[in-house]
Design an enzyme around this catalytic site. Sequence first.
Site, PDB file in Angstrom:
ATOM      1  N   LYS A  66       2.315  -4.142  -4.635  1.00  0.00           N
ATOM      2  CA  LYS A  66       1.717  -3.515  -3.453  1.00  0.00           C
ATOM      3  C   LYS A  66       1.941  -4.369  -2.207  1.00  0.00           C
ATOM      4  O   LYS A  66       2.320  -3.863  -1.141  1.00  0.00           O
ATOM      5  CB  LYS A  66       0.219  -3.283  -3.692  1.00  0.00           C
ATOM      6  CG  LYS A  66      -0.067  -2.324  -4.830  1.00  0.00           C
ATOM      7  CD  LYS A  66      -1.548  -2.058  -5.004  1.00  0.00           C
ATOM      8  CE  LYS A  66      -2.286  -3.242  -5.585  1.00  0.00           C
ATOM      9  NZ  LYS A  66      -1.893  -3.550  -6.973  1.00  0.00           N
ATOM     10  N   THR A  67       1.711  -5.671  -2.325  1.00  0.00           N
ATOM     11  CA  THR A  67       1.923  -6.564  -1.180  1.00  0.00           C
ATOM     12  C   THR A  67       3.394  -6.611  -0.794  1.00  0.00           C
ATOM     13  O   THR A  67       3.737  -6.621   0.405  1.00  0.00           O
ATOM     14  CB  THR A  67       1.418  -7.978  -1.511  1.00  0.00           C
ATOM     15  OG1 THR A  67       0.041  -7.925  -1.874  1.00  0.00           O
ATOM     16  CG2 THR A  67       1.589  -8.907  -0.310  1.00  0.00           C
ATOM     17  N   ASP A 111      -5.653  -6.251   1.819  1.00  0.00           N
ATOM     18  CA  ASP A 111      -5.635  -6.224   0.357  1.00  0.00           C
ATOM     19  C   ASP A 111      -7.061  -6.074  -0.173  1.00  0.00           C
ATOM     20  O   ASP A 111      -8.023  -6.499   0.485  1.00  0.00           O
ATOM     21  CB  ASP A 111      -4.996  -7.510  -0.168  1.00  0.00           C
ATOM     22  CG  ASP A 111      -4.551  -7.387  -1.604  1.00  0.00           C
ATOM     23  OD1 ASP A 111      -4.563  -6.253  -2.140  1.00  0.00           O
ATOM     24  OD2 ASP A 111      -4.186  -8.413  -2.210  1.00  0.00           O
ATOM     25  N   THR A 160      -6.952  -2.218  -6.205  1.00  0.00           N
ATOM     26  CA  THR A 160      -6.798  -2.059  -7.643  1.00  0.00           C
ATOM     27  C   THR A 160      -7.847  -1.103  -8.206  1.00  0.00           C
ATOM     28  O   THR A 160      -7.784  -0.741  -9.378  1.00  0.00           O
ATOM     29  CB  THR A 160      -6.929  -3.416  -8.354  1.00  0.00           C
ATOM     30  OG1 THR A 160      -8.183  -4.023  -7.972  1.00  0.00           O
ATOM     31  CG2 THR A 160      -5.795  -4.351  -7.945  1.00  0.00           C
ATOM     32  N   ARG A 220       4.811  -9.467 -11.901  1.00  0.00           N
ATOM     33  CA  ARG A 220       4.158 -10.756 -11.662  1.00  0.00           C
ATOM     34  C   ARG A 220       4.070 -11.563 -12.958  1.00  0.00           C
ATOM     35  O   ARG A 220       4.341 -12.770 -12.971  1.00  0.00           O
ATOM     36  CB  ARG A 220       2.761 -10.544 -11.072  1.00  0.00           C
ATOM     37  CG  ARG A 220       2.019 -11.845 -10.755  1.00  0.00           C
ATOM     38  CD  ARG A 220       0.648 -11.565 -10.181  1.00  0.00           C
ATOM     39  NE  ARG A 220       0.761 -10.888  -8.885  1.00  0.00           N
ATOM     40  CZ  ARG A 220      -0.263 -10.271  -8.286  1.00  0.00           C
ATOM     41  NH1 ARG A 220      -1.438 -10.221  -8.886  1.00  0.00           N
ATOM     42  NH2 ARG A 220      -0.098  -9.696  -7.119  1.00  0.00           N
TER      43      ARG A 220
END
Length: 340
Positions: A66-67, A111, A160, A220
């Site tokens: 997302k980032t 975020d 999230t 990640r």
Amino acid sequence: MSTNSEGGGGQATDLWLDKTLRPSAWDEYIGQEGVKNNLRILLSAAAERGHAPEHLLLYGPPGLGKTTLAHLIARELGVSMKISSGPAIERVGDLAAILTNLGKNDILFIDEIHRLNKTVEEVLYPALEAGVLDIIIGKGPSARTIQLELPPFTLVAATTRIALLSAPLRSRFSGGVFRLEFYTLEEIQRIIERSATILDVPIDAAAIPIIAARSRFTPRTANYLLKRCRDLAQVRKTPLTLELAEEAFQLLGFDTLGLQYADRHILTTMVEKFNGGPVGLNTIAAATAEEEATIAEVYEPYLIRMGLLERTPRGRVVTARGVEHVRPGTIPPTLPFFKN
């Protein structure tokens, strides 16, 4: 508000590596094809009109990019991006400081926006809809409201837990609400190959699939495992081979499905103490010395996704695959609820 403070040298190195591995162009971003295609159309249309794109919300489990997408949006538009997070914006003054420092058509990335203070959220509404910031000065009868004009900007928010966003806030994302999906094993392997090239890690082709299989379908995690395997290869002064990767996973406690000790402990406890279930969440928490919220939000989703655990009206049940994984060849014959 976001800061650039760093801890020790190792933490700074990991931060630098994360930035290095982050894709800097659309073609480098592997996966999420549907989201990428929609975003590129939206951004191209906004650029042709000479307007800032409408506000966007990205949601999905952590570690899916997302980032990174927010960075790519800013790069595609050729504008600056200010970064913050929901918990960091504690007061209205914090939000005002961020918004008044935005340039024309800049991107504001927030975020974990579901953790935004409700008072701050109320002030954000007119900023998103009308481009103004209402600030109350003074208290009591002498209090007055001033309205500050804001430059056009785009809010790109990530969360999230989209269910925790209020309906009024969700409705402000007129540009679209996009869900990021888990990656396929083939996509994860391509990500590992790309990361290994960037990190200059000599890696055997046979090691890539087993790293991908333990990545939980998340870039990640895949990059984390690759870096830890690289560390062992560096210490041993050898290339990253299949055997060395297996040794690294044994040291890290990752099994063939990407489960760690806590995941296996939950399954093993349910099988050995409760015959596989059904068993209530509070009982599992008491038996494993884990918090209920941690089990439900951290461990359960992946166990369910992998077909190792089920939720039923009577409680949690370990599936046949789950029993076989923690106790190969010893499935209890009396397990009443397990399914293939």
